[in-house]
Design an enzyme around this catalytic site. Structure first.
Site, PDB file in Angstrom:
ATOM      1  N   LYS A 101     -17.559 -48.030 -31.030  1.00 55.98           N
ATOM      2  CA  LYS A 101     -17.416 -48.786 -32.321  1.00 55.98           C
ATOM      3  C   LYS A 101     -16.439 -49.642 -32.191  1.00 55.98           C
ATOM      4  O   LYS A 101     -15.524 -49.729 -31.253  1.00 55.98           O
ATOM      5  CB  LYS A 101     -17.020 -47.556 -33.290  1.00 55.98           C
ATOM      6  CG  LYS A 101     -15.408 -47.034 -33.393  1.00 55.98           C
ATOM      7  CD  LYS A 101     -14.420 -47.883 -33.948  1.00 55.98           C
ATOM      8  CE  LYS A 101     -13.215 -47.059 -33.474  1.00 55.98           C
ATOM      9  NZ  LYS A 101     -11.841 -47.869 -33.567  1.00 55.98           N
ATOM     10  N   VAL A 156     -11.853 -46.509 -21.404  1.00 51.42           N
ATOM     11  CA  VAL A 156     -10.926 -45.187 -21.763  1.00 51.42           C
ATOM     12  C   VAL A 156      -9.744 -45.792 -22.510  1.00 51.42           C
ATOM     13  O   VAL A 156      -9.095 -46.769 -21.812  1.00 51.42           O
ATOM     14  CB  VAL A 156     -10.687 -44.349 -20.786  1.00 51.42           C
ATOM     15  CG1 VAL A 156      -9.945 -43.306 -21.193  1.00 51.42           C
ATOM     16  CG2 VAL A 156     -12.124 -43.738 -20.266  1.00 51.42           C
ATOM     17  N   GLY A 203      -9.310 -48.362 -27.821  1.00 47.53           N
ATOM     18  CA  GLY A 203      -9.675 -48.616 -29.255  1.00 47.53           C
ATOM     19  C   GLY A 203     -11.037 -48.655 -29.643  1.00 47.53           C
ATOM     20  O   GLY A 203     -11.489 -49.164 -30.737  1.00 47.53           O
ATOM     21  N   LEU A 204     -11.802 -48.280 -28.577  1.00 45.10           N
ATOM     22  CA  LEU A 204     -13.353 -48.368 -28.887  1.00 45.10           C
ATOM     23  C   LEU A 204     -13.873 -46.975 -29.326  1.00 45.10           C
ATOM     24  O   LEU A 204     -15.353 -46.920 -29.110  1.00 45.10           O
ATOM     25  CB  LEU A 204     -14.134 -48.824 -27.771  1.00 45.10           C
ATOM     26  CG  LEU A 204     -13.502 -50.288 -27.581  1.00 45.10           C
ATOM     27  CD1 LEU A 204     -14.088 -50.848 -26.038  1.00 45.10           C
ATOM     28  CD2 LEU A 204     -14.014 -51.370 -28.554  1.00 45.10           C
ATOM     29  N   ALA A 205     -13.181 -45.776 -29.423  1.00 46.36           N
ATOM     30  CA  ALA A 205     -13.639 -44.625 -29.827  1.00 46.36           C
ATOM     31  C   ALA A 205     -14.599 -43.768 -28.754  1.00 46.36           C
ATOM     32  O   ALA A 205     -15.523 -43.087 -28.946  1.00 46.36           O
ATOM     33  CB  ALA A 205     -14.059 -44.472 -31.142  1.00 46.36           C
ATOM     34  N   ASP A 263     -11.857 -40.417 -35.723  1.00 46.45           N
ATOM     35  CA  ASP A 263     -13.014 -41.307 -35.649  1.00 46.45           C
ATOM     36  C   ASP A 263     -14.351 -40.551 -35.421  1.00 46.45           C
ATOM     37  O   ASP A 263     -15.414 -41.219 -35.248  1.00 46.45           O
ATOM     38  CB  ASP A 263     -12.829 -42.146 -34.403  1.00 46.45           C
ATOM     39  CG  ASP A 263     -11.800 -43.273 -34.735  1.00 46.45           C
ATOM     40  OD1 ASP A 263     -11.742 -43.569 -35.742  1.00 46.45           O
ATOM     41  OD2 ASP A 263     -11.368 -44.059 -33.799  1.00 46.45           O
TER      42      ASP A 263
HETATM   43  P1  ATP Z   1      -9.886 -44.024 -30.393  1.00 46.28           P
HETATM   44  O1  ATP Z   1     -10.404 -45.550 -30.936  1.00 46.28           O
HETATM   45  O2  ATP Z   1     -10.743 -43.356 -31.155  1.00 46.28           O
HETATM   46  O3  ATP Z   1      -8.583 -43.965 -30.719  1.00 46.28           O
HETATM   47  P2  ATP Z   1      -9.941 -44.781 -27.958  1.00 46.28           P
HETATM   48  O4  ATP Z   1     -11.039 -45.611 -27.573  1.00 46.28           O
HETATM   49  O5  ATP Z   1      -8.551 -45.448 -28.123  1.00 46.28           O
HETATM   50  O6  ATP Z   1     -10.251 -43.759 -28.992  1.00 46.28           O
HETATM   51  P3  ATP Z   1     -10.593 -42.764 -26.012  1.00 46.28           P
HETATM   52  O7  ATP Z   1     -11.113 -43.555 -24.886  1.00 46.28           O
HETATM   53  O8  ATP Z   1     -11.227 -42.042 -26.779  1.00 46.28           O
HETATM   54  O9  ATP Z   1      -9.599 -43.709 -26.559  1.00 46.28           O
HETATM   55  O10 ATP Z   1      -9.473 -42.159 -25.050  1.00 46.28           O
HETATM   56  C1  ATP Z   1      -8.293 -41.474 -25.459  1.00 46.28           C
HETATM   57  C2  ATP Z   1      -7.797 -40.422 -24.623  1.00 46.28           C
HETATM   58  O11 ATP Z   1      -8.439 -39.260 -24.831  1.00 46.28           O
HETATM   59  C3  ATP Z   1      -7.848 -40.678 -23.130  1.00 46.28           C
HETATM   60  O12 ATP Z   1      -6.419 -40.729 -22.733  1.00 46.28           O
HETATM   61  C4  ATP Z   1      -8.311 -39.666 -22.415  1.00 46.28           C
HETATM   62  O13 ATP Z   1      -7.722 -39.021 -21.466  1.00 46.28           O
HETATM   63  C5  ATP Z   1      -8.764 -38.621 -23.589  1.00 46.28           C
HETATM   64  N1  ATP Z   1     -10.078 -38.333 -23.615  1.00 46.28           N
HETATM   65  C6  ATP Z   1     -10.616 -36.888 -24.101  1.00 46.28           C
HETATM   66  N2  ATP Z   1     -11.871 -37.077 -23.874  1.00 46.28           N
HETATM   67  C7  ATP Z   1     -12.372 -38.231 -23.499  1.00 46.28           C
HETATM   68  C8  ATP Z   1     -13.758 -38.757 -23.477  1.00 46.28           C
HETATM   69  N3  ATP Z   1     -14.818 -38.100 -23.424  1.00 46.28           N
HETATM   70  N4  ATP Z   1     -13.813 -40.021 -22.774  1.00 46.28           N
HETATM   71  C9  ATP Z   1     -12.556 -40.434 -22.585  1.00 46.28           C
HETATM   72  N5  ATP Z   1     -11.242 -40.294 -23.064  1.00 46.28           N
HETATM   73  C10 ATP Z   1     -11.179 -39.068 -23.206  1.00 46.28           C
END
Ligand code: ATP
Length: 306
Positions: A13, A98, A101-103, A139
Site C-alpha cells: 500500500k 521490508v 513503509g509499504l505495509a 495497517d
Molecule cells: P508498515 O507500513 O505497516 O509500518 P513496513 O512496510 O514499514 O510496515 P514491514 O515490511 O511490515 O514494515 O516490516 C516491519 C518489521 O516487521 C520488520 O522489521 C520485520 O522484521 C517484521 N515482520 C514481521 N512479519 C513480516 C513479514 N511478513 N514481512 C516483512 N516483515 C515482517
C-alpha cells in the site's frame, strides 16, 4: 503435511495522506490516512497441515519465521479464536521491501487471513477478518479489504473509497530500514505545522482530479523521517527534479513514491533513480481490491480469495 495448497497475493500500500490528529490516552495515535494498493506484491502460499501446527518459510532469510512474523501471528490468532483443528504451512515470496513503509508484513498477514478463511473453510466475512487483523497491526484491517480507503482511529475504522485517478507509481527505497515505532516516537503531535487535507484528497478521488490529488499528497511523518535519514530527502528532490507530478514518502518511510501520468516520464524518473538507489520499482495503482487473488488447489480448480 497435506497437499491442499492455495496462493494469495499480498499487495503493497501507499499513503496518499497520513495525518496524526492526537496521541491517545492508550498510547496509540489517532490517525487519518488515505491509502491505496499498488501492484507490487508478495505472494503467500498456504498448505494445509493435518497436525494442527503452524510453520513458516520466507524467501527473504532476514524476515522472522516465527510468532514475530505478522503472517504467522495471523494464522495463530485465527486458529485460536475459531478453534480450528487444522494447521498451515506458510511460504512468503517476498517482493515488497521490508521495513519500508509499504505495509509488507501487514499485507502478508491480511493475505494469510483471507487464504485461511478458504483453506480452513471458515466462511468469515471480510469485516470479521479485519477485526482479527486489527489485533496484529493498525495497517492490517485496510490490507484485508485492499483497494482504496480512508482509515481512522488507530487505522481500524475503514471507509471504502472509489479508486484514485489511474497513474504510474515509481517507488524508491534507500538502503535503510525504518522502525515505525521510532518515527512515531520522534513525532511531536502538538508541533505538527502542516496537516494534509483529507477532505481535499477525498474530493480529488471523487472528481478523478489527478492534479488535485498530486497537490494534496501529505504525510506528517515525512519531516520526522527526513530529519533522521537525509537520503530520503535526496530521493524526493531527485524525483521532483526529474519531472514527477507528485512525490511523497509512504507510511513511516523510508520508501518515497512518485506519481506520473505520462509513460515517458516513468522512464526518465526510473533511470535517474537507478543510478542512485538499487531498490526502484515501477507499479500501477490497483485502486480496487484485486480479484486476481487466484488460489489454485492441488485438484486443479481455481478459486478466488475474497
Ligand atoms: P508498515 O507500513 O505497516 O509500518 P513496513 O512496510 O514499514 O510496515 P514491514 O515490511 O511490515 O514494515 O516490516 C516491519 C518489521 O516487521 C520488520 O522489521 C520485520 O522484521 C517484521 N515482520 C514481521 N512479519 C513480516 C513479514 N511478513 N514481512 C516483512 N516483515 C515482517
Amino acid at each position: 503435511m497435506n497437499n491442499v495448497r492455495i496462493s494469495v497475493k499480498a499487495p503493497a500500500k501507499i499513503n496518499l495522506t497520513l495525518d496524526v490528529l492526537a496521541k491517545r490516552p492508550d498510547g496509540y495515535h489517532e490517525v487519518e490516512m488515505v491509502m491505496t494498493t499498488v501492484d507490487l506484491a508478495d505472494r503467500v502460499d498456504l498448505t494445509l497441515r493435518d497436525d494442527g501446527r503452524i510453520s513458516l518459510d520466507c524467501s527473504a532469510s532476514f524476515v522472522p519465521d516465527d510468532i514475530r512474523n505478522h503472517a504467522y501471528k495471523a494464522a495463530l490468532l485465527l486458529k485460536e479464536r475459531y478453534q480450528v483443528p487444522y494447521g498451515v504451512h506458510l511460504y512468503i515470496d517476498k517482493q515488497i521491501p521490508v521495513a519500508a513503509g509499504l505495509a509488507g508484513g501487514s499485507s502478508d498477514a491480511a493475505a494469510t487471513l483471507r487464504g485461511l478463511n478458504l483453506l480452513w473453510n471458515l466462511g468469515l466475512s471480510l469485516d470479521e477478518l479485519a477485526e482479527v487483523g486489527a489485533e496484529i497491526g493498525s495497517d492490517v484491517p485496510f490490507c484485508v479489504y485492499g483497494g482504496t480507503a480512508v482509515a481512522r482511529g488507530r487505522g481500524e475504522q475503514i471507509t471504502h473509497l472509489a479508486p484514485p485517478p489511474p497513474c504510474w507509481v515509481i517507488l524508491a527505497k534507500p538502503p535503510i530500514g525504518v522502525s515505525t515505532a521510532d518515527v512515531y516516537g520522534n513525532l511531536r503531535v502538538k508541533g505538527i505545522e502542516r496537516h494534509p487535507s483529507t477532505e481535499n484528497m477525498l474530493r480529488a478521488i471523487q472528481e478523478q482530479n489527478f492534479s488535485l490529488m498530486c497537490r494534496t499528497l501529505g504525510n506528517v511523518l515525512e519531516e520526522v523521517t527526513l530529519n533522521m535519514h537525509p537520503q530520503v530527502r535526496q530521493i524526493k528532490d531527485l524525483m521532483e527534479a526529474s519531472g514527477a507530478d507528485g512525490v511523497l514518502m509512504s507510511g513511516s518511510g523510508p520508501t518515497v513514491f512518485a506519481l506520473v501520468q505520462k509513460e515517458a516520464k516513468v522512464h526518465r524518473i526510473y533511470n535517474a533513480l537507478r543510478g542512485f538507489v538499487k531498490d526502484v520499482f515501477v507499479a500501477r495503482m490497483l485502486g480496487v481490491p484485486e480479484r486476481g487473488n487466484a488460489c489454485t488447489n492441488t485438484y486443479g480448480n481455481d478459486t478466488l480469495a475474497p
